[in-house]
Design a protein around this motif. Sequence first.
Motif, short mmCIF file in Angstrom:
data_model
loop_
_atom_site.label_atom_id
_atom_site.label_comp_id
_atom_site.label_asym_id
_atom_site.label_seq_id
_atom_site.Cartn_x
_atom_site.Cartn_y
_atom_site.Cartn_z
N ALA A 158 0.82 -1.21 0.00
CA ALA A 158 0.00 0.00 0.00
C ALA A 158 0.86 1.26 0.00
O ALA A 158 0.46 2.29 -0.56
N TYR A 159 2.02 1.22 0.63
CA TYR A 159 2.92 2.39 0.63
C TYR A 159 3.25 2.78 -0.81
O TYR A 159 3.19 3.97 -1.18
N LEU A 160 3.61 1.77 -1.61
CA LEU A 160 3.98 2.04 -3.01
C LEU A 160 2.76 2.41 -3.84
O LEU A 160 2.84 3.29 -4.70
N GLN A 161 1.63 1.75 -3.59
CA GLN A 161 0.43 2.02 -4.36
C GLN A 161 -0.04 3.46 -4.15
O GLN A 161 -0.44 4.15 -5.09
N ILE A 162 -0.01 3.92 -2.91
CA ILE A 162 -0.44 5.29 -2.60
C ILE A 162 0.45 6.30 -3.32
O ILE A 162 -0.03 7.28 -3.91
N LYS A 163 1.74 6.05 -3.32
CA LYS A 163 2.66 6.98 -4.00
C LYS A 163 2.42 6.97 -5.52
O LYS A 163 2.47 8.02 -6.16
N GLU A 164 2.16 5.79 -6.05
CA GLU A 164 1.86 5.70 -7.49
C GLU A 164 0.58 6.47 -7.83
O GLU A 164 0.52 7.20 -8.83
N ASP A 165 -0.43 6.33 -6.97
CA ASP A 165 -1.70 7.03 -7.21
C ASP A 165 -1.52 8.54 -7.13
O ASP A 165 -2.09 9.29 -7.92
N LEU A 166 -0.72 9.00 -6.18
CA LEU A 166 -0.49 10.44 -6.04
C LEU A 166 0.27 10.99 -7.25
O LEU A 166 -0.05 12.08 -7.75
N ILE A 371 -8.57 5.07 -6.33
CA ILE A 371 -8.02 5.88 -7.42
C ILE A 371 -7.45 4.97 -8.51
O ILE A 371 -7.66 5.20 -9.71
N SER A 372 -6.76 3.91 -8.10
CA SER A 372 -6.18 3.00 -9.09
C SER A 372 -7.25 2.26 -9.88
O SER A 372 -7.08 1.98 -11.08
N SER A 373 -8.39 1.96 -9.25
CA SER A 373 -9.49 1.31 -9.96
C SER A 373 -10.14 2.28 -10.95
O SER A 373 -10.45 1.91 -12.09
N GLY A 378 -10.45 4.07 -16.93
CA GLY A 378 -10.32 5.12 -17.94
C GLY A 378 -10.65 6.51 -17.46
O GLY A 378 -10.73 7.45 -18.26
N ILE A 379 -10.85 6.67 -16.16
CA ILE A 379 -11.09 8.01 -15.61
C ILE A 379 -9.77 8.77 -15.61
O ILE A 379 -8.74 8.25 -15.16
N LYS A 380 -9.77 9.98 -16.13
CA LYS A 380 -8.55 10.77 -16.23
C LYS A 380 -8.29 11.53 -14.92
O LYS A 380 -9.22 11.88 -14.19
N ALA A 381 -7.02 11.81 -14.66
CA ALA A 381 -6.66 12.58 -13.46
C ALA A 381 -7.33 13.95 -13.49
O ALA A 381 -7.75 14.46 -12.45
N GLU A 382 -7.46 14.53 -14.67
CA GLU A 382 -8.11 15.84 -14.79
C GLU A 382 -9.56 15.78 -14.33
O GLU A 382 -10.09 16.76 -13.78
N THR A 383 -10.21 14.65 -14.53
CA THR A 383 -11.59 14.48 -14.06
C THR A 383 -11.64 14.55 -12.54
O THR A 383 -12.50 15.23 -11.97
N ILE A 384 -10.72 13.86 -11.87
CA ILE A 384 -10.65 13.90 -10.41
C ILE A 384 -10.36 15.33 -9.95
O ILE A 384 -10.96 15.83 -8.99
N HIS A 385 -9.46 16.01 -10.64
CA HIS A 385 -9.13 17.39 -10.29
C HIS A 385 -10.38 18.28 -10.33
O HIS A 385 -10.60 19.10 -9.44
N ARG A 386 -11.17 18.11 -11.38
CA ARG A 386 -12.36 18.96 -11.52
C ARG A 386 -13.37 18.71 -10.41
O ARG A 386 -13.97 19.65 -9.88
N ASN A 409 -15.69 13.06 -17.44
CA ASN A 409 -14.61 12.35 -18.12
C ASN A 409 -14.84 12.33 -19.62
O ASN A 409 -13.89 12.48 -20.41
N ARG A 410 -16.10 12.15 -20.01
CA ARG A 410 -16.43 12.11 -21.45
C ARG A 410 -16.04 13.41 -22.14
O ARG A 410 -15.53 13.41 -23.26
N SER A 411 -16.30 14.53 -21.47
CA SER A 411 -15.98 15.83 -22.08
C SER A 411 -14.48 16.00 -22.28
O SER A 411 -14.04 16.76 -23.14
N ILE A 412 -13.69 15.27 -21.50
CA ILE A 412 -12.23 15.36 -21.61
C ILE A 412 -11.69 14.42 -22.67
O ILE A 412 -10.82 14.78 -23.46
N VAL A 413 -12.22 13.19 -22.72
CA VAL A 413 -11.64 12.19 -23.63
C VAL A 413 -12.25 12.21 -25.02
O VAL A 413 -11.62 11.76 -25.98
N ASP A 414 -13.47 12.74 -25.15
CA ASP A 414 -14.15 12.70 -26.45
C ASP A 414 -13.33 13.35 -27.57
O ASP A 414 -13.22 12.79 -28.66
N PRO A 415 -12.73 14.53 -27.35
CA PRO A 415 -11.99 15.16 -28.44
C PRO A 415 -10.64 14.51 -28.74
O PRO A 415 -10.07 14.76 -29.80
#
Length: 585
Positions: A158-166, A371-373, A378-386, A409-415
């Motif tokens: 989990a230590y490594l997974q959390i850092k990867e997610d961040l 977050i990893s799931s 296919g959820i983008k990081a920008e979606t989480i940010h918004r 997410n659709r509005s980000i990946v569609d174009p």
Amino acid sequence: MSLDKSLLEKVREVALKNALVNAVKHSGRADTKAVVSKVLGELPEARKYAKEVVKVVQEVVDSVNRMAPEEQLRLLKSNWPDLVLEKRAEKEKTLPPLPEAAEGKVATRFAPNPDFAIHLGNARPALLSYWYAREYNGKFILRFEDTDPRTKAPFPEAYLQIKEDLRWLDVKWDEEYIQSLRMELFYKIAKELIRVGGAYVDRCGEEDFRKLRNEGKACPHRGKSPEENLEEFDKMLEGRFAEGEAVVRVKTDLLHPDPSVRDWVALRIIDTSKTPHPITGDKYVVWPTYNFAAGVDDHLMGVTHILRAKEHVSNTVKQKYLYDHLGWKYPVTIHFGRLGLEGVILSKSKMRKLSTRSGLNPYTDLRFGTISSLRRRGIKAETIHRVVMDVGIKPVDAKVSLVNLFAINRSIVDPIARRYMAVEDPVLAVVELNVDRAEAHVPRRLGTKEVDRYEVRGGDIVAVSQKDLVAYKETGFRLIGLGNFRVKGVVERDGLPLIQLELTSLSSEDAKRLDLPVIQWVKVGEHVQGKLIRVEGDRVESRDILAEKRILDEKADSIVQLYRVGFARVDYVGDNEIVLVYSHD
């Protein structure tokens, strides 16, 4: 009369250009009437087809309005840079000023317990704390709070997974700490706290202390001298007490309205010979509680601002007693509401139970809200940010549905997603043409002229969906980019029964006039075997598909759009196979 193919392409291109200009100018929303006017002005030859032009423009405007403003601007810059406005009309959402913040002196932290991967709710304090630290040119700290090897036992991975997610969330930390490696520091502060009379060693049983606490009475050991308490604490460190025989308590108000605040436990004994810590093993038996370790480290690390959920309000009250005893200044604290995600599993215990039963990776199981799931879906990081920026630091609880998350997410990946044809439950069919050959044009990306071409000759075999074949057998259908077909019958080739598809017309206008459904197809010989993984309720299913072979040009983690199926993330690309994870429609 209707638009011919070349004029139709011109109308779409001019409509896209003007829709983007109009959207960027007017807060991300293009106006259909304004765009139609521009198109007819630039293409006077299209005026006699005004009704068709309006329909085409409406389709283009709808597509543009589904885009994020950032994507509208990016697409406009990419294709028509001379038309880009210097200043966007829409002002980006920002966070409110941080109370008592000084430039260059802000220090924030994210302090997860590595007993599982982080989810959307955890991403909120991580992102907010990071953004504020950067806004004020301060520092951001990542701290693993892993001082409970029994009830909240850490997982090494989990230590490594959390850092990867961040990192995926684009969070960069300036300092990193693991609390289980700071035990001697906690013991030093505990001794200092006892020395100044702010804490004592309690040897009452848990039930006896609870009874006294609820009555607002002092434990018999509360009045011991600092010297006596230090001696008792040394015995704890030496392992001369078993679990439950002694704890260190911080002195607070015995009549505090919240009973949990009254002389709360700062350190307790955990038998690590039975439940060893993944990092320190059984080296330590006296472990700090969350409130003691977090409170001490926030001071020692110079944290100036704490951003956390409102469920920690009582913890703030408890920690302030610790600070008062030691003469420390407590950080500025902001408590916000919980952020939940509907439609996924968030309970850690349930996630562990389900993953153990299914044998799936618990951190990337598509049924979970980690977050990893979400990333794997296919959820983008920008979606989480918004999402996090939108809820901000409001004190009220917020829940995000998967439907809303998918819409963002659709509005980000569609174009940006390339489009491919893929067929589930494929049925093989032989194509019969009344021409020498036909050429299919398959658009690859919205708003561009990127097209792939397929040559199809009579006798070629294609795959179509069993579902489509059953649904449209009587009406006929149009194969995307190729032509209009009817089901003629069944023919046998090399002992294999094949559906006969007879070409009735190449014209897309005929398809519109007859209201023919448009379906995806894959040419056999230019195909690749694949799997499409989906979440169906509380199950994860894998379905066989045939897809265009060109999809092998994609790289793992890219997002594609499958015609009439939806968006998907590329999970794996092999020499002649691909695995996709369904995202959303």
